[in-house]
Design an enzyme around this catalytic site. Structure first.
Site, PDB file in Angstrom:
ATOM      1  CB  THR A 173      -5.217  -3.799   2.475  1.00 54.27           C
ATOM      2  OG1 THR A 173      -5.034  -2.626   1.690  1.00 54.27           O
ATOM      3  CG2 THR A 173      -3.944  -4.089   3.234  1.00 54.27           C
ATOM      4  CE  LYS A 207     -17.724  -5.096  -2.146  1.00 55.78           C
ATOM      5  NZ  LYS A 207     -16.519  -5.703  -1.537  1.00 55.78           N
ATOM      6  CB  THR A 223     -18.389  -6.256   2.736  1.00 55.44           C
ATOM      7  OG1 THR A 223     -17.149  -6.368   3.405  1.00 55.44           O
ATOM      8  CG2 THR A 223     -19.523  -6.563   3.702  1.00 55.44           C
ATOM      9  CG  ASP A 260      -1.841  -1.116   1.402  1.00 53.01           C
ATOM     10  OD1 ASP A 260      -3.047  -0.904   1.271  1.00 53.01           O
ATOM     11  OD2 ASP A 260      -1.378  -2.250   1.616  1.00 53.01           O
TER      12      ASP A 260
HETATM   13  N1  LIG Z   1     -14.282  -0.603   8.035  1.00 53.38           N
HETATM   14  C1  LIG Z   1     -13.377  -0.335   7.091  1.00 53.38           C
HETATM   15  N2  LIG Z   1     -12.177   0.125   7.411  1.00 53.38           N
HETATM   16  C2  LIG Z   1     -11.274   0.403   6.463  1.00 53.38           C
HETATM   17  N3  LIG Z   1     -11.468   0.236   5.147  1.00 53.38           N
HETATM   18  C3  LIG Z   1     -12.647  -0.230   4.780  1.00 53.38           C
HETATM   19  C4  LIG Z   1     -13.659  -0.545   5.720  1.00 53.38           C
HETATM   20  N4  LIG Z   1     -14.721  -0.994   5.029  1.00 53.38           N
HETATM   21  C5  LIG Z   1     -14.370  -0.953   3.747  1.00 53.38           C
HETATM   22  N5  LIG Z   1     -13.133  -0.487   3.566  1.00 53.38           N
HETATM   23  C6  LIG Z   1     -12.417  -0.263   2.295  1.00 53.38           C
HETATM   24  O1  LIG Z   1     -13.341  -0.481   1.255  1.00 53.38           O
HETATM   25  C7  LIG Z   1     -12.966  -1.615   0.487  1.00 53.38           C
HETATM   26  C8  LIG Z   1     -14.207  -2.433   0.186  1.00 53.38           C
HETATM   27  O2  LIG Z   1     -14.724  -2.946   1.379  1.00 53.38           O
HETATM   28  P1  LIG Z   1     -15.192  -4.450   1.474  1.00 53.38           P
HETATM   29  O3  LIG Z   1     -14.100  -5.321   0.940  1.00 53.38           O
HETATM   30  O4  LIG Z   1     -15.471  -4.670   2.931  1.00 53.38           O
HETATM   31  O5  LIG Z   1     -16.415  -4.493   0.632  1.00 53.38           O
HETATM   32  C9  LIG Z   1     -11.976  -2.369   1.341  1.00 53.38           C
HETATM   33  O6  LIG Z   1     -11.122  -3.139   0.550  1.00 53.38           O
HETATM   34  C10 LIG Z   1     -11.284  -1.250   2.073  1.00 53.38           C
HETATM   35  O7  LIG Z   1     -10.355  -0.622   1.174  1.00 53.38           O
HETATM   36  P2  LIG Z   1      -8.748  -0.852   1.346  1.00 53.38           P
HETATM   37  O8  LIG Z   1      -8.491  -2.314   1.196  1.00 53.38           O
HETATM   38  O9  LIG Z   1      -8.227  -0.037   0.224  1.00 53.38           O
HETATM   39  O10 LIG Z   1      -8.399  -0.307   2.687  1.00 53.38           O
HETATM   40 MG   LIG Z   2      -6.965   0.547   3.465  1.00 52.26          MG
HETATM   41 MG   LIG Z   3      -6.419   0.782  -0.115  1.00 53.22          MG
END
Ligand SMILES: Nc1ncnc2c1ncn2[C@@H]1O[C@H](COP(=O)(O)O)[C@@H](O)[C@H]1OP(=O)(O)O
Ligand SMILES: [Mg+2]
Ligand SMILES: [Mg+2]
Ligand SMILES: [Mg+2]
Length: 315
Positions: A128, A227, A198, A56
């Site tokens: 991530t 997604k 999610t 990242d």
């Molecule tokens: N509670 C959370 N805290 C931090 N990031 C989140 C959270 N919910 C969703 N995200 C971000 O949104 C993206 C999609 O959410 P999900 O996979 O739950 O559908 C995740 O990959 C993450 O992005 P990132 O991986 O860039 O931090």
């Molecule tokens: Mg993140």
């Molecule tokens: Mg990210």
């Protein structure tokens, strides 16, 4: 060759940003693969269910440094905050994607866009948690471009996508008024209703929104970018996430690409998010995405008022 370069330099700003972002996202994807191949992910816990890795951090430095050098007066906001922009020379990308520039004409409404009208939202590694757990195909690099508050262009790069010739990585782009490219658009099936949501951030409200839609199948996969790819490639009809958690960098590029291709992405109440430089980062009112040809209004109409009220309160 010289004339091709001159033509590229003369292209409207919006087109140059997208053409550069296609190349930059690919470079960031190589950094993400290299970190994984070396095996030391350098995981830091930013918060609950919220990880950051060396991939990242490094991918963000590559993207921010490259964009800032090419477009010094554009506001660029990245998920991982203020990065050290002194990066190795080979992380600095200056090429533009010539195929994009040569094939596409800038829509009239975007021809006059100036650097001060723009904000670029960078998610150097979306998914991530999937990256750390080995769901590598779900990882994406997201570069979203907003003009006067609206998401209008974007790039979604998938570093671990396996192409037909055996190489890794593909880049999908979209610009409103042009369309989308880099993938094969497919309509979702007409005999069943599939919702994607999610995998790692579910809760009772997320579930009650899903239940109200009575889907034939729920595709629980991580990453906002991944997604939206499910909607673009006909694997799901709707992306439903009745929870805060996603931020502007998660949805700017996916929204632009999806809408460029005829779909729609809003909050759970049907409102578009604003992507100007002063907006708050959280998408406090959730995410509702629909594939091209699917009625956003129909799905909004099926979501319970209790879910909408609960999401409205988190604004
Ligand atoms: N509670 C959370 N805290 C931090 N990031 C989140 C959270 N919910 C969703 N995200 C971000 O949104 C993206 C999609 O959410 P999900 O996979 O739950 O559908 C995740 O990959 C993450 O992005 P990132 O991986 O860039 O931090
Ligand atoms: Mg993140
Ligand atoms: Mg990210
Ligand atoms: Mg993300």
């Amino acid at each position: 060759m010289a004339s091709a370069t001159a033509a590229a330099a003369a292209a409207p700003l919006m087109m140059r940003i997208v053409a550069s972002s296609i190349q930059i996202a690919g470079r960031a994807g190589r950094i993400i693969r290299d970190v994984m191949a070396k095996g030391d992910l350098g995981i830091v816990e930013k918060g609950k269910d919220d990880l950051q890795t060396e991939a990242d951090r490094s991918a963000q430095r590559c993207i921010m440094a490259s964009l800032a050098r090419l477009f010094p007066n554009v506001t660029i906001i990245g998920e991982e905050g203020n990065s050290d922009l002194k990066v190795p020379e080979d992380w600095l990308v200056s090429e533009m994607n010539s195929e994009f520039l040569e094939r596409n004409v800038c829509p009239d409404g975007l021809k006059q866009v100036k650097e001060s009208d723009l904000v670029i939202w960078v998610d150097p590694l979306d998914g991530t948690s999937e990256y750390t757990q080995g769901f590598l195909e779900r990882v994406t690099v997201l570069i979203g471009i907003s003009v006067n508050d609206r998401a209008v262009g974007g790039v979604i790069h998938q570093p671990y996508f396996k192409t037909d010739n055996g190489s890794l990585g593909r880049t999908i782009w979209g610009v409103k008024g042009i369309g989308a490219g880099g993938f094969n658009p497919v309509k979702p099936p007409s005999d069943r209703f599939i919702v994607t949501t999610t995998r790692s951030h579910s809760n009772a409200l997320v579930q009650s929104a899903l239940d109200a839609l009575s889907p034939d199948e729920v595709l629980r996969v991580g990453g906002a970018g991944y997604k939206v790819l499910q909607l673009l490639e006909g694997n799901a009809h709707a992306y439903v996430f009745a929870s805060a958690g996603c931020k502007k960098w998660d949805t700017c590029a996916p929204e632009a690409v999806l809408e460029a291709q005829g779909g729609m992405l809003t909050d759970i109440l049907g409102r578009h998010y604003a992507y100007g430089k002063d907006v708050s980062f959280p998408n406090a009112c959730g995410v509702l995405g629909t594939a091209s040809g699917i009625s956003h209004q129909d799905i909004l109409g099926k979501l319970p008022d209790a879910v909408k009220e609960a999401m409205n309160k988190t604004q």
